[in-house]
Design an enzyme around this catalytic site. Structure first.
Site, PDB file in Angstrom:
ATOM      1  N   HIS A   1       0.821  -1.203   0.000  1.00 43.41           N
ATOM      2  CA  HIS A   1       0.000   0.000   0.000  1.00 43.41           C
ATOM      3  C   HIS A   1       0.860   1.260   0.000  1.00 43.41           C
ATOM      4  O   HIS A   1       0.547   2.241  -0.681  1.00 43.41           O
ATOM      5  CB  HIS A   1      -0.919  -0.008   1.217  1.00 43.41           C
TER       6      HIS A   1
ATOM      7  N   HIS B   1     -10.088   2.914  -0.365  1.00 44.88           N
ATOM      8  CA  HIS B   1     -10.206   2.475   1.031  1.00 44.88           C
ATOM      9  C   HIS B   1     -11.066   1.218   1.040  1.00 44.88           C
ATOM     10  O   HIS B   1     -12.075   1.126   1.726  1.00 44.88           O
ATOM     11  CB  HIS B   1     -10.795   3.575   1.912  1.00 44.88           C
TER      12      HIS B   1
END
Length: 757
Positions: free
Chosen positions: A54, A105
């Site tokens: 990420h 998200h």
């Protein structure tokens, strides 16, 4: 007592939980090589999360470099900031600039839908704020499992409530996005969040720590135990089993604190007392300190004891990794610290000096008088692992593409054609999304010019001149599955077209690339092909990529999501008063269709709904035509020739007609294009726009289309609005608009009511 640098030197063979923190053995060995010793537990935590997929983009870096080869100039100016910055910044003229970015998200929103989605909004807003801009609007491309699935009834309402609860409290209009349902998103929804902000050129700020002796200030919310390791698999028991067995992995947002933080930060910018700034996103303090220091001209020293805490039991590793929301870090000259504190106090925002910029190239963090971190910051933030993972076109791609839609049975009667239109407009992916969008405030701040269900959102940024920007996000994952290269180009073209249809000139893009595991050669091949498609498409259209996000590991078990490279396009319009809306609005207007009509049905909503079919090749795209079509739409807006314009995409002409009628309640009388009737109504040939215009403007508009070489044909006429409004497809069927609207509006409310919402 925390594990210190002295402990690491005295006990070099201590067993450390690097694998549990997501680090590979060779990555752990590389950390030891960098440091010349084993890492402390704090350093291990910092590297583990900053070297996560990420944060480090370790599987995608080698492919993302292609975006840097694109030209940085736009039709009206240039990029003021781009890839590598918190968000892209585009010059839009008259001293104004716009910054925009989209991020994901996804996984937090499955675990805890409300907070996962809410903090997704909060995080992207702070990215925009950190550039020196005032956030002015948000958008949310969303994807869920099947509408009727029990887990969708859990995830969808929570996600929508989180987006609305946070965005509405911030006072930011939500002006667009998507809501898509597919089996592959069951267990892995996609919650992508876009924010756009406005600034003057002189207000631009970048994230770097410069000036030896300058103070490092944390301001905003205190640090708690929420979100620890949210960017990786970090959990507190990895360091101290006496702690609570599990900290919350999903951040908890406070939009009222964020609103104060926005106003406070903008006043700090206006006062001219910020030398560098960074928001706290993934990896928390670890990210903010290492990235500021790595981008600056010195090192940094931080006293972790000074960090304001909501939970006094937090270990130093947890403080470093916490992803508590509504926090920022600024670099400030010593002479400006008092003024900085005064402004923060005015807004009731907590601010604390936690360190300073130092000479040298080390990030040093102390805890209780001992050094727990002593690292070169660039090795944490910039020079993480880079993988060239294997990728390959999957064996099944050939058979998938060979299984075309040409032999699928078409409607055999006019009655069946009408039934199919009814069913399509009421299908989950084509139905009315008002159950979702009505929970969002679309008009707060008073500058929303276009919002859902328009093709693009539009915001006025200068009241004096009417200067504005339009944005659209798009992606058809079915096309991307059939051919990820062409599918990504089609996503780009659709968003580009939607912006142009509103009357704005497309300038630049951001992207959110949602894919399966990069360790799966087939999924990584899809990713590389999509990037290649976006690069080639942007080069041909002349628009740069300003930045974006990569989200990997979107899969349930071994089943990956459909490849979903969401593309956001931003355009500029010199006067929002000349915008073109999507709905018919005047009885007697002529209805025209621009672009070519083909019988390509592969990957269409029609093939999926009536034949449960996904195979073949996506429709062919002509980007030169898309550019010429855009010029027609922009010129028509400038000359005020059109009453309405609506692009054709999912559902084809039938869906575009229906939505154009539903917007203001008018009817339509049309003849179908001269192809097979099912294809005429439902094919999803790109590069087409449905427009309505006064009879008196037809000659001028026809000449404009001829000038740019865009095929145009008159289909019919807008008919009377009201309860008796009808859609008449000459030679085939007549349907009451009210019946179609009822099918279109009932789908999501019925499903949510059945699930108790």
């Amino acid at each position: 007592m925390a594990d210190t640098v002295r402990d690491a030197e005295r006990d070099p063979d201590a067993v450390q939980p690097f694998a549990e923190l997501g680090l590979k053995p060779d990555e752990y060995d590389r950390i030891k090589e960098i440091l010349g010793r084993r890492p402390t537990s704090c350093e291990l935590a910092m590297y583990s999360v900053m070297w996560s997929e990420h944060c480090s983009y370790k599987s995608s870096k080698v492919h993302l470099k292609q975006f840097g080869d694109l030209p940085q100039e736009t039709a009206t100016g240039k990029l003021l900031a781009g890839i590598g910055d918190e968000a892209g910044v585009v010059d839009v003229g008259d001293g104004w600039a716009v910054t925009f970015k989209v991020e994901s998200h996804n996984h937090p929103s499955y675990v805890e839908p409300y907070q996962g989605a809410a903090t997704g909004v909060g995080g992207i807003v702070r990215d925009i704020l950190a550039m020196g801009a005032r956030p002015v609007a948000v958008m949310d491309p969303l994807r869920f499992g099947p509408l009727e699935a029990p887990d969708t009834a859990r995830v969808l309402p929570g996600v929508v409530a989180g987006i609305s609860g946070y965005g509405n409290c911030l006072g930011l209009p939500n002006i667009g996005g998507e809501v898509v349902f597919d089996q592959t998103y069951l267990g892995n929804p996609l919650v992508n969040a876009l924010c756009v902000g406005v600034l003057r050129h002189d207000d631009l700020h970048l994230a770097h720590a410069s000036g030896i002796g300058n103070k490092v200030i944390m301001f905003g919310a205190a640090t708690g135990g929420d979100g620890i390791g949210g960017a990786s698999i970090l959990a507190s028991e990895s360091f101290d089993d006496s702690k609570p067995s599990k900290r919350p992995s999903v951040q908890v947002g406070d939009p009222f604190m964020e609103k104060l933080l926005i106003e406070c930060t903008l006043e700090l910018f206006h006062a001219g007392i910020i030398n560098g700034i960074k928001d706290f996103g993934a990896a928390g303090i670890s990210c903010a300190t290492s990235e500021l220091a790595a981008a600056g001209d010195g090192g940094m020293h931080v006293e972790l004891d000074l960090v304001p805490l909501r939970d006094s039991t937090l270990a130093p590793e947890e403080i470093l990794m916490s992803e508590s929301q509504e926090r920022m870090m600024a670099v400030v000259e010593p002479a400006n610290v008092d003024r900085f504190m005064e402004i923060c106090a005015k807004w009731d925002v907590q601010a604390t000096v936690v360190g300073e910029v130092t000479d040298g190239d080390r990030l040093i963090i102390d805890w209780h008088g001992e050094t727990v971190v002593d690292v070169p910051p660039n090795t944490v933030a910039l020079d993480g692992p880079v993988y060239e993972r294997p990728y390959a076109r999957p064996d099944w791609q050939d058979s998938l593409q060979a299984d075309g839609a040409d032999d699928l049975p078409r409607a055999t009667s006019s009655a069946e054609l009408a039934e199919q239109l009814h069913a399509l407009v009421g299908s989950p992916n084509l139905c009315d999304k008002s159950w979702v969008t009505d929970q969002y405030d679309r008009y707060v701040r008073g500058d929303s010019v276009l919002a859902q269900p328009e093709d693009a959102g539009m915001i006025r940024i200068d009241e004096a001149t009417g200067l504005g920007v339009a944005l659209a996000t798009d992606c058809n994952p079915r096309f991307c599955y059939l051919d990820p290269y062409e599918g990504a180009k089609l996503a780009l073209a659709e968003a580009y077209r939607n912006v142009a249809v509103s009357g704005a000139r497309p300038l630049a893009i951001t992207d959110c690339l949602n894919f399966g595991s990069p360790e799966d050669p087939a999924a990584l091949w899809q990713f590389t092909e999509a990037i290649r498609g976006l690069v080639d498409g942007c080069r041909e259209l002349g628009v740069p990529v300003t930045g974006g996000n990569v989200s990997f590991y979107n899969q349930t078990g071994t089943t990956a999501i459909l490849p979903t490279p969401v593309v956001g396009v931003l355009g500029v319009i010199d006067d929002v008063a000349r915008r073109t809306a999507s709905g018919f609005r005047t009885e007697g207007d002529a209805i025209w269709l621009l672009g070519d009509n083909t019988e390509e049905m592969a990957g269409s909503a029609w093939a999926g709904l009536f034949h449960d079919h996904l195979g073949g090749l996506p429709p062919k795209l002509d980007l030169d035509h898309e550019q010429r079509l855009a010029e027609v739409m922009i010129a028509a807006s400038t000359q005020q020739l059109l009453s309405s314009a609506h692009d054709l995409s999912d559902g084809g002409l039938g869906q575009a007609l229906a939505e154009s009628m539903f917007r203001n309640g008018f009817g339509a009388r049309v003849e179908l294009p001269a192809v097979e009737p099912t294809a005429a109504l439902f094919a999803e040939t790109p590069g087409r726009v449905l427009v309505s215009l006064p009879e008196s403007h037809q000659d001028g508009f026809g000449a404009l289309c001829s000038e740019y070489g865009v095929r145009a044909q008159r289909l019919g006429t807008v008919t009377a609005a009201g309860d008796d409004a009808q859609l008449e497809v000459q030679g085939h069927f007549t349907l009451p608009v009210a019946e179609l609207r009822q099918s279109w509006q009932a789908t999501i409310p019925s499903a949510m009511a059945a699930a108790g919402h």
